[in-house]
Design an enzyme around this catalytic site. Structure first.
Site, short mmCIF file in Angstrom:
data_model
loop_
_atom_site.label_atom_id
_atom_site.label_comp_id
_atom_site.label_asym_id
_atom_site.label_seq_id
_atom_site.Cartn_x
_atom_site.Cartn_y
_atom_site.Cartn_z
N LYS A 11 0.89 -1.34 0.05
CA LYS A 11 0.13 0.12 -0.06
C LYS A 11 0.89 1.18 -0.12
CE LYS A 11 -3.67 -2.35 2.11
NZ LYS A 11 -5.20 -2.20 2.90
N TYR A 52 -12.18 -1.79 -4.25
CA TYR A 52 -13.02 -1.97 -3.04
C TYR A 52 -14.45 -1.92 -2.92
CZ TYR A 52 -8.31 -2.04 -0.60
OH TYR A 52 -7.13 -2.54 -0.14
N PHE A 60 -15.54 3.42 6.45
CA PHE A 60 -14.12 3.70 5.99
C PHE A 60 -14.02 3.87 4.49
CE2 PHE A 60 -14.18 -0.96 6.77
CZ PHE A 60 -13.70 -1.61 5.75
N ARG A 88 -2.73 -14.73 3.97
CA ARG A 88 -3.62 -13.97 5.03
C ARG A 88 -2.92 -14.32 6.30
NH1 ARG A 88 -7.78 -10.73 3.52
NH2 ARG A 88 -8.74 -10.86 5.96
N THR A 94 -5.99 -7.57 10.19
CA THR A 94 -6.31 -6.20 9.51
C THR A 94 -5.73 -5.16 10.37
OG1 THR A 94 -8.56 -7.10 8.66
CG2 THR A 94 -8.14 -4.77 8.58
N ARG A 105 2.07 -7.43 8.72
CA ARG A 105 1.41 -6.24 9.14
C ARG A 105 1.83 -5.50 10.33
NH1 ARG A 105 -4.75 -7.61 6.89
NH2 ARG A 105 -4.67 -6.28 5.00
N ASN A 115 -2.41 -0.44 6.67
CA ASN A 115 -1.80 -1.63 7.23
C ASN A 115 -1.04 -2.48 6.16
OD1 ASN A 115 -3.79 -2.28 5.51
ND2 ASN A 115 -5.05 -3.65 6.78
N HIS A 118 -2.15 -5.61 1.22
CA HIS A 118 -3.48 -6.28 1.10
C HIS A 118 -3.19 -7.81 0.82
CE1 HIS A 118 -7.33 -7.06 -0.93
NE2 HIS A 118 -6.91 -7.80 -1.74
N GLU A 129 -9.52 -9.77 -8.43
CA GLU A 129 -8.39 -9.07 -8.06
C GLU A 129 -7.15 -9.05 -9.22
OE1 GLU A 129 -9.67 -8.59 -3.60
OE2 GLU A 129 -7.84 -9.47 -4.10
P1 IDP Z 1 -8.32 -7.05 5.08
O1 IDP Z 1 -7.43 -6.14 4.09
O2 IDP Z 1 -7.48 -7.67 6.23
O3 IDP Z 1 -9.22 -8.09 4.16
P2 IDP Z 1 -11.01 -5.83 5.02
O4 IDP Z 1 -11.84 -5.69 6.20
O5 IDP Z 1 -11.43 -6.38 3.71
O6 IDP Z 1 -9.45 -6.02 5.53
O7 IDP Z 1 -10.69 -4.08 4.89
C1 IDP Z 1 -10.04 -3.65 3.48
C2 IDP Z 1 -8.92 -2.58 4.24
O8 IDP Z 1 -9.77 -1.39 4.37
C3 IDP Z 1 -8.33 -2.81 5.02
O9 IDP Z 1 -6.97 -3.67 4.78
C4 IDP Z 1 -7.91 -1.56 5.57
O10 IDP Z 1 -6.91 -0.80 4.79
C5 IDP Z 1 -9.26 -0.73 5.61
N1 IDP Z 1 -9.98 -1.01 6.85
C6 IDP Z 1 -10.50 -2.17 7.18
N2 IDP Z 1 -11.33 -1.63 8.30
C7 IDP Z 1 -11.02 -0.40 8.53
C8 IDP Z 1 -11.29 0.63 9.66
O11 IDP Z 1 -12.29 0.21 10.63
N3 IDP Z 1 -11.01 1.80 9.49
C9 IDP Z 1 -10.21 2.36 8.64
N4 IDP Z 1 -9.68 1.38 7.63
C10 IDP Z 1 -10.28 0.16 7.55
MG MG Z 2 -10.35 -7.96 2.61
#
Ligand code: IDP
Ligand code: MG
Length: 149
Positions: A11, A52, A60, A88, A94, A105, A115, A118, A129
């Site tokens: 990222k 996304y 968010f 993962r 996350t 992460r 974080n 992805h 994707e």
């Molecule tokens: P993941 O990347 O672990 O699969 P997802 O729930 O798919 O997590 O969320 C996609 C991306 O959105 C996350 O990697 C992070 O960058 C962002 N994100 C997820 N939850 C939050 C939040 O509560 N606040 C701000 N950003 C978030």
């Molecule tokens: Mg995800």
């Protein structure tokens, strides 16, 4: 493709801070993932919105789109047995605060948004994707033969 491929992005913050090379080294050397395709790109806001899309109703979403289009990202197709789950597990939770020591992460994440990497969450989404970033002319096996996902 039967579970052998996943899609990662390094990222914008991690790329800006110069961690892309180190993260790729960890993914390949420590994680045992093979890079089947890779490119650096700047996502437009529209690209990030589309990538996304599944999160469009989340609070968010707008911030995430802004962040993900704020600078270059490195996108790659990774190959390993059971790649989606293995990756993962390798990157951690996350929220970097909850990511286990030794995960990417945990090491490079700055916040739940920033974080650092992805990882696809299912084989079906991995395929979607991968096709978002790469054409059938850009994904290779270890000998340089094209892989048709
Ligand atoms: P993941 O990347 O672990 O699969 P997802 O729930 O798919 O997590 O969320 C996609 C991306 O959105 C996350 O990697 C992070 O960058 C962002 N994100 C997820 N939850 C939050 C939040 O509560 N606040 C701000 N950003 C978030
Ligand atoms: Mg995800």
């Amino acid at each position: 493709m039967a579970g052998r491929y996943t899609l990662t992005m390094i990222k914008p913050t991690a790329v800006k801070e110069g961690h892309a090379g180190e993260i790729l080294k960890i993914i390949t050397k420590d994680g045992g993932f093979r890079i089947a395709a890779m490119k650096m790109v700047v996502l437009s806001r529209q690209d990030a919105m589309k990538f996304y899309e599944v999160h469009k109703d989340k609070p968010f979403y707008n911030d995430l789109v802004e962040f993900m289009s704020s600078g270059p990202i490195v996108a790659a197709v990774l190959e390993k047995d059971n790649a989606v789950q293995a990756f993962r597990d390798f990157i951690g939770a996350t929220n970097p605060e909850n990511a286990a020591p030794g995960t990417i992460r945990n090491m490079f994440g700055k916040s739940i948004q920033e974080n650092c990497v992805h990882g696809s969450d299912s084989d079906q989404n991995a395929l979607r994707e991968i096709k978002f970033f790469f054409s059938t002319r850009e994904i290779y096996d270890k000998d340089g033969n094209l892989i048709d996902l």
